[in-house]
Design a protein around this motif. Structure first.
Motif, PDB file in Angstrom:
ATOM      1  N   GLN A   1      46.405  45.787  39.863  1.00 43.11           N
ATOM      2  CA  GLN A   1      47.807  46.542  41.009  1.00 43.11           C
ATOM      3  C   GLN A   1      46.937  47.905  40.627  1.00 43.11           C
TER       4      GLN A   1
ATOM      5  N   SER B   1      42.868  48.645  42.417  1.00 40.82           N
ATOM      6  CA  SER B   1      43.369  48.792  43.207  1.00 40.82           C
ATOM      7  C   SER B   1      43.652  50.343  43.696  1.00 40.82           C
ATOM      8  N   LEU B   2      44.384  50.534  43.200  1.00 38.78           N
ATOM      9  CA  LEU B   2      44.762  51.151  43.774  1.00 38.78           C
ATOM     10  C   LEU B   2      43.935  52.520  43.211  1.00 38.78           C
TER      11      LEU B   2
ATOM     12  N   ASN C   1      41.634  55.147  45.716  1.00 39.31           N
ATOM     13  CA  ASN C   1      41.527  56.112  46.010  1.00 39.31           C
ATOM     14  C   ASN C   1      40.560  57.479  45.066  1.00 39.31           C
TER      15      ASN C   1
ATOM     16  N   LYS D   1      50.183  55.059  38.677  1.00 45.19           N
ATOM     17  CA  LYS D   1      50.954  56.098  39.933  1.00 45.19           C
ATOM     18  C   LYS D   1      50.107  57.120  39.257  1.00 45.19           C
TER      19      LYS D   1
END
Length: 191
Positions: free
Chosen positions: A33, A36-37, A41, A81
């Motif tokens: 996760q 990928s995040l 970006n 994040k």
């Protein structure tokens, strides 16, 4: 493959106790996760690894252990994040005009604006440092762009409604203190 299931509280406790076995487990659990995040970006795998390490530090250095209102992995990814978004904002703020800056003389009005901005910043910080620690934390997270939901998670508040109320109270208290300062009127109008 991940073998044993750990409870969310066991995983949170592992961060605080620096249990290397469970920290490796957490990294395997959330790596997909987080990477990928970050990759989606404009980041690299190295950035993703650094953000995960920063997240462990951010969680470990909190004064109070958060009360989880979601799965630990969700909380951890949310921290990652927010850290990555903060990193991206820092990168965007870097001045592109730096090369030209030395060649172009500053106008007197620009110098005055910079001085005024600096005086306002000092006045703000003077009272920011006098408000409660929890208010400082709330306003700091607002300033770096955290949503109410993320602030609720980050500061382990009971609900988003409480976070909104707390944010409003903290802002109001800070503004009252600043407006009571004799220097405020002068700085408000830029005299």
């Amino acid at each position: 493959m991940l073998r044993r299931k750990y409870s969310d509280n066991e995983l949170l406790d592992a961060v605080y106790s620096r249990d290397s076995k469970l920290i490796k487990y957490i990294m395997q659990l959330v790596w997909g996760q987080v990477s990928s995040l970050v990759l989606a970006n404009n980041g690299t795998k190295e950035d993703a690894m650094q953000i995960m390490q920063d997240a462990f530090i951010a969680i470990y250095t909190k004064k109070e252990k958060p009360i989880l209102v979601s799965k630990f992995s969700t909380y951890f990814v949310a921290v990652c994040k927010n850290l990555w978004q903060y990193e991206l904002r820092k990168q965007r703020v870097k001045p592109v005009y730096q090369i030209l800056h030395d060649e172009i003389p500053e106008l007197e009005s620009e110098i005055h604006e910079k001085e005024l901005f600096e005086k306002r910043r000092k006045l703000y910080l003077k009272y920011y440092n006098k408000i409660q620690k929890v208010c400082q934390d709330v306003l700091r997270l607002v300033a770096i762009g955290f949503t109410n939901e993320h602030i609720t998670t980050e500061l382990a508040f009971s609900s988003v409604a409480y976070t909104k109320n707390r944010k409003s109270m903290c802002n109001k208290k800070l503004l009252e203190m600043i407006k009571a300062d004799p220097e405020y009127k002068e700085l408000k109008y830029g005299l």
